[in-house]
Design an enzyme around this catalytic site. Structure first.
Site, PDB file in Angstrom:
ATOM      1  N   ALA A 246      95.501  17.830 -12.997  1.00 35.30           N
ATOM      2  CA  ALA A 246      95.981  16.782 -13.898  1.00 35.30           C
ATOM      3  C   ALA A 246      96.540  15.571 -13.153  1.00 35.30           C
ATOM      4  O   ALA A 246      96.840  14.554 -13.764  1.00 35.30           O
ATOM      5  CB  ALA A 246      97.054  17.346 -14.829  1.00 35.30           C
TER       6      ALA A 246
ATOM      7  N   GLY B 147     101.013  12.038 -19.281  1.00 38.48           N
ATOM      8  CA  GLY B 147     101.196  11.574 -17.917  1.00 38.48           C
ATOM      9  C   GLY B 147     101.604  12.745 -17.047  1.00 38.48           C
ATOM     10  O   GLY B 147     102.162  13.728 -17.546  1.00 38.48           O
ATOM     11  N   THR B 148     101.322  12.636 -15.758  1.00 38.68           N
ATOM     12  CA  THR B 148     101.559  13.808 -14.918  1.00 38.68           C
ATOM     13  C   THR B 148     102.626  13.557 -13.846  1.00 38.68           C
ATOM     14  O   THR B 148     103.804  13.545 -14.175  1.00 38.68           O
ATOM     15  CB  THR B 148     100.250  14.297 -14.301  1.00 38.68           C
ATOM     16  N   THR B 149     102.244  13.321 -12.593  1.00 37.01           N
ATOM     17  CA  THR B 149     103.217  13.483 -11.512  1.00 37.01           C
ATOM     18  C   THR B 149     103.950  12.189 -11.139  1.00 37.01           C
ATOM     19  O   THR B 149     103.322  11.168 -10.870  1.00 37.01           O
ATOM     20  CB  THR B 149     102.505  14.053 -10.269  1.00 37.01           C
TER      21      THR B 149
ATOM     22  N   LYS C  48     102.546   4.355 -15.029  1.00 41.28           N
ATOM     23  CA  LYS C  48     103.568   5.334 -15.411  1.00 41.28           C
ATOM     24  C   LYS C  48     104.942   5.015 -14.843  1.00 41.28           C
ATOM     25  O   LYS C  48     105.896   5.723 -15.119  1.00 41.28           O
ATOM     26  CB  LYS C  48     103.167   6.730 -14.929  1.00 41.28           C
TER      27      LYS C  48
END
Length: 277
Positions: free
Chosen positions: A227, A52-54, A85
């Site tokens: 990403a 997972g990113t931001t 997320k």
């Protein structure tokens, strides 16, 4: 029913003893193989897993927002386009995950049970700082996996019933817990998101401009970080935004988010925000 059958139907003795209000402590002592951090890779082994990113968070007058993009990546591949997320963890708090997605989601589910277990045992909600510290302890338990490249770096936010304010807590992979003031971000696009929020966030904002700020920050992160997923107009995939205030935790509905995201995009058409075209 024979006595042997009756004995088999009883809960094991460990479930009947009085103990800690911490479910994770109980799980560690009774069934340690079920704790996410109990699993270890063989020495020298590596594994490709979705990341997972931001995640971004921003306080506003009367609460706090926690928002995340929907993309998960595995190397240079988009592993998932609509990953959730951001999760509510109880009535007044939420957590957003960055890092190894599978371990992070498992950790969040255990944390949700941890808070529910505490409330049932103690008959009261854990304080916001207490929740933040419990999450830090669980992250610390994952240090072995983090050293093998499977790190979990969440961002925790909640409404503090004692002070009547929204608060943000960040973590490092060793379980260090830090309170952030105003706004913060984690994940691969966090530097771009943080730069955006530095310019747009205001302490006296109410919920509406604060939502606009976090959506702009996620857009800026997606603009410069491959990403991080931007708004997907063809698939109708929008960021996830959780609102935490005195009325509790809630997610912005899809139709409301779609309208606000389209407003951000409309504002960028004539002014892409400094990007070179």
């Amino acid at each position: 029913m024979s006595r042997g059958e009756a004995d088999d139907a009883r809960l094991p003795a460990a479930f009947l003893r009085s103990g800690s209000s911490s479910f994770s402590e109980f799980l560690t002592s009774h069934a340690p193989h079920l704790v996410p951090s109990a699993r270890q890779l063989p020495p020298g082994a590596t594994i490709d897993a979705p990341h997972g990113t931001t995640i971004v968070a921003a306080t506003f007058a009367g609460g706090v927002l926690l928002a995340g993009d929907r993309r998960a990546t595995m190397g240079n591949v988009i592993a998932n386009r609509d990953m959730q997320k951001v999760f509510t963890t109880d009535e007044y708090s939420a957590v957003g995950i960055a890092g190894t997605a599978g371990i992070a989601i498992e950790l969040v589910k255990l944390f949700q049970v941890e808070l529910e277990h505490y409330e049932k045992i103690e008959g009261a909600l854990l304080s916001l700082e207490g929740k933040a510290n419990r999450l830090a302890t669980m992250i610390r338990g994952n240090l072995g996996m983090a050293m093998q490249g499977l790190a979990v770096v969440p961002l925790f936010a909640g409404f503090d019933l004692d002070t009547g304010t929204g608060r943000i807590f960040s973590y490092d992979v060793t379980g260090g817990c830090y309170e952030e003031h105003g706004h913060h971000s984690v994940g691969s696009g966090s530097f771009f998101a943080r730069g955006s929020m530095k310019k747009l966030w205001q302490p006296d904002h109410d919920e509406t401009p604060a939502v606009h700020t976090v959506l702009e920050a996620l857009y800026d992160a997606a603009d410069d970080d491959s990403a991080t997923g931007g708004p997907d107009l063809t698939r109708r995939i929008w960021p996830t935004v959780a609102v935490l205030d005195a009325s509790g935790a809630r997610f912005l509905p899809e139709d409301d988010l779609a309208r606000k995201v389209e407003q951000v995009l409309a504002g960028r058409r004539g002014d892409p925000g400094g990007a070179v075209r």
